[in-house]
Design an enzyme around this catalytic site. Sequence first.
Site, PDB file in Angstrom:
ATOM      1  CG  ASP A  64      -1.813   1.174   1.332  1.00 37.35           C
ATOM      2  OD1 ASP A  64      -1.632   2.138   0.557  1.00 37.35           O
ATOM      3  OD2 ASP A  64      -2.725   1.141   2.180  1.00 37.35           O
ATOM      4  CB  VAL A  65       1.939   3.665  -2.643  1.00 35.18           C
ATOM      5  CG1 VAL A  65       2.368   2.601  -3.655  1.00 35.18           C
ATOM      6  CG2 VAL A  65       0.625   4.322  -3.052  1.00 35.18           C
ATOM      7  CE1 TYR A 156      -6.172  10.622 -11.118  1.00 34.42           C
ATOM      8  CE2 TYR A 156      -6.217  12.291 -12.842  1.00 34.42           C
ATOM      9  CZ  TYR A 156      -5.832  11.043 -12.395  1.00 34.42           C
ATOM     10  OH  TYR A 156      -5.096  10.206 -13.216  1.00 34.42           O
ATOM     11  CE  LYS A 160      -2.335  10.839 -11.366  1.00 30.23           C
ATOM     12  NZ  LYS A 160      -1.376   9.716 -11.319  1.00 30.23           N
TER      13      LYS A 160
HETATM   14  P1  NAP Z   1      -6.068   1.067 -12.671  1.00 30.58           P
HETATM   15  O1  NAP Z   1      -6.363   0.150 -13.809  1.00 30.58           O
HETATM   16  O2  NAP Z   1      -7.124   1.381 -11.674  1.00 30.58           O
HETATM   17  O3  NAP Z   1      -4.762   0.524 -11.916  1.00 30.58           O
HETATM   18  C1  NAP Z   1      -4.278   1.167 -10.772  1.00 30.58           C
HETATM   19  C2  NAP Z   1      -3.644   0.135  -9.868  1.00 30.58           C
HETATM   20  O4  NAP Z   1      -3.115   0.837  -8.721  1.00 30.58           O
HETATM   21  C3  NAP Z   1      -4.654  -0.892  -9.343  1.00 30.58           C
HETATM   22  O5  NAP Z   1      -4.129  -2.191  -9.395  1.00 30.58           O
HETATM   23  C4  NAP Z   1      -4.862  -0.427  -7.902  1.00 30.58           C
HETATM   24  O6  NAP Z   1      -5.223  -1.457  -7.004  1.00 30.58           O
HETATM   25  C5  NAP Z   1      -3.484   0.110  -7.560  1.00 30.58           C
HETATM   26  N1  NAP Z   1      -3.516   0.932  -6.361  1.00 30.58           N
HETATM   27  C6  NAP Z   1      -4.469   1.835  -5.987  1.00 30.58           C
HETATM   28  N2  NAP Z   1      -4.174   2.357  -4.787  1.00 30.58           N
HETATM   29  C7  NAP Z   1      -3.021   1.768  -4.386  1.00 30.58           C
HETATM   30  C8  NAP Z   1      -2.221   1.867  -3.219  1.00 30.58           C
HETATM   31  N3  NAP Z   1      -2.578   2.657  -2.213  1.00 30.58           N
HETATM   32  N4  NAP Z   1      -1.094   1.127  -3.142  1.00 30.58           N
HETATM   33  C9  NAP Z   1      -0.722   0.292  -4.141  1.00 30.58           C
HETATM   34  N5  NAP Z   1      -1.462   0.127  -5.261  1.00 30.58           N
HETATM   35  C10 NAP Z   1      -2.599   0.861  -5.381  1.00 30.58           C
HETATM   36  O7  NAP Z   1      -5.591   2.499 -13.220  1.00 30.58           O
HETATM   37  P2  NAP Z   1      -4.777   2.931 -14.539  1.00 30.58           P
HETATM   38  O8  NAP Z   1      -5.734   3.553 -15.457  1.00 30.58           O
HETATM   39  O9  NAP Z   1      -3.883   1.844 -15.005  1.00 30.58           O
HETATM   40  O10 NAP Z   1      -3.922   4.128 -13.909  1.00 30.58           O
HETATM   41  C11 NAP Z   1      -2.550   3.970 -13.567  1.00 30.58           C
HETATM   42  C12 NAP Z   1      -1.963   5.349 -13.314  1.00 30.58           C
HETATM   43  O11 NAP Z   1      -2.114   6.142 -14.484  1.00 30.58           O
HETATM   44  C13 NAP Z   1      -2.662   6.120 -12.185  1.00 30.58           C
HETATM   45  O12 NAP Z   1      -1.699   6.842 -11.457  1.00 30.58           O
HETATM   46  C14 NAP Z   1      -3.580   7.058 -12.928  1.00 30.58           C
HETATM   47  O13 NAP Z   1      -3.865   8.219 -12.188  1.00 30.58           O
HETATM   48  C15 NAP Z   1      -2.728   7.365 -14.153  1.00 30.58           C
HETATM   49  N6  NAP Z   1      -3.475   7.848 -15.298  1.00 30.58           N
HETATM   50  C16 NAP Z   1      -4.461   7.099 -15.852  1.00 30.58           C
HETATM   51  C17 NAP Z   1      -5.161   7.608 -16.939  1.00 30.58           C
HETATM   52  C18 NAP Z   1      -6.267   6.859 -17.601  1.00 30.58           C
HETATM   53  O14 NAP Z   1      -6.952   7.445 -18.433  1.00 30.58           O
HETATM   54  N7  NAP Z   1      -6.465   5.588 -17.302  1.00 30.58           N
HETATM   55  C19 NAP Z   1      -4.840   8.878 -17.440  1.00 30.58           C
HETATM   56  C20 NAP Z   1      -3.830   9.598 -16.854  1.00 30.58           C
HETATM   57  C21 NAP Z   1      -3.147   9.082 -15.781  1.00 30.58           C
HETATM   58  P3  NAP Z   1      -6.774  -1.561  -6.507  1.00 30.58           P
HETATM   59  O15 NAP Z   1      -7.556  -1.913  -7.699  1.00 30.58           O
HETATM   60  O16 NAP Z   1      -6.755  -2.595  -5.430  1.00 30.58           O
HETATM   61  O17 NAP Z   1      -7.128  -0.170  -5.981  1.00 30.58           O
END
Ligand code: NAP
Length: 250
Positions: A64-65, A156, A160
């Site tokens: 857990d970060v 959010y 960021k």
């Molecule tokens: P995702 O599919 O929801 O994956 C995020 C992962 O992070 C999940 O496995 C989640 O686990 C884990 N996580 C959440 N809280 C955590 C914690 N406290 N400690 C350790 N792990 C944790 O999201 P994604 O779309 O791949 O996003 C990845 C990154 O890209 C994020 O930082 C997001 O803000 C960024 N981002 C995404 C987008 C987009 O459009 N998708 C755009 C810009 C930036 P749980 O499921 O158990 O919570």
Amino acid sequence: MYRERLELDGRVAVVTGGSRGIGLACVTALREFGATVVIADLLDDVGRAAAESFGGGVEYVHLDVTDAAAVAEVFAGVAERHGRLDILVTSAGIANHQPSSEISREAWDAVLAVNATGTFWCAREAARHMTRGASIVAIGSMSGELANAPQRQAAYNASKGAVHLAVKSLAVEYVDAGIRVNAVAPGYIGTDLTKDGVPGEWWDDWIRRTPMQRLGSPEEVASLVAFLASDAASYLTGSIVLADGGYSAW
Ligand code: NAP
């Protein structure tokens, strides 16, 4: 010469949030370029299965970060088990689409704790075990640079924005240690984060506002992350690299 500089053979990488989505694509890319990769995530069953699916070279640890003591322990453990730590990708993140008039103090704190503080703490603890040539790549967001529409998401975006400025600050702080620090700032990417509980009309609006007229894929973010992690990006530090299909260009 150019191909060699992209190779990551013998390097050890940690990817937070690597169980799924963008993080998992980063694990795949880093592994393909030769790194040994540790997935550090909350999503244990999914993360363990993902790690096993590589058939070697990828392991899973629970993290857990937001837990500062656990973060320190995980990075010390990786450095001890593997004898080195070369790459950190911080992809753990959570979304929040509440207008500022509605968001609770707890929800604001949770977003800042995972996205901003969690990223900073992982970077700082990882850096303790890194040596010259190491690379930290934070997954920021175009939302760290602009206000989104149609949804309101001040928490959010603030989280960021904090990631981007922490990246620039750490890049300068670690330059003498030979550790590069950069961020990839994705636009809208098709993952569970953008699907879960998100109205379909938002997707239509996001696509309409994106010059490329589509969402990006996790792989399109991961290839950039692998480049930034490699020696091919040896003159990049403190950079926030947008991968947003042109969203922020108009
Ligand atoms: P995702 O599919 O929801 O994956 C995020 C992962 O992070 C999940 O496995 C989640 O686990 C884990 N996580 C959440 N809280 C955590 C914690 N406290 N400690 C350790 N792990 C944790 O999201 P994604 O779309 O791949 O996003 C990845 C990154 O890209 C994020 O930082 C997001 O803000 C960024 N981002 C995404 C987008 C987009 O459009 N998708 C755009 C810009 C930036 P749980 O499921 O158990 O919570």
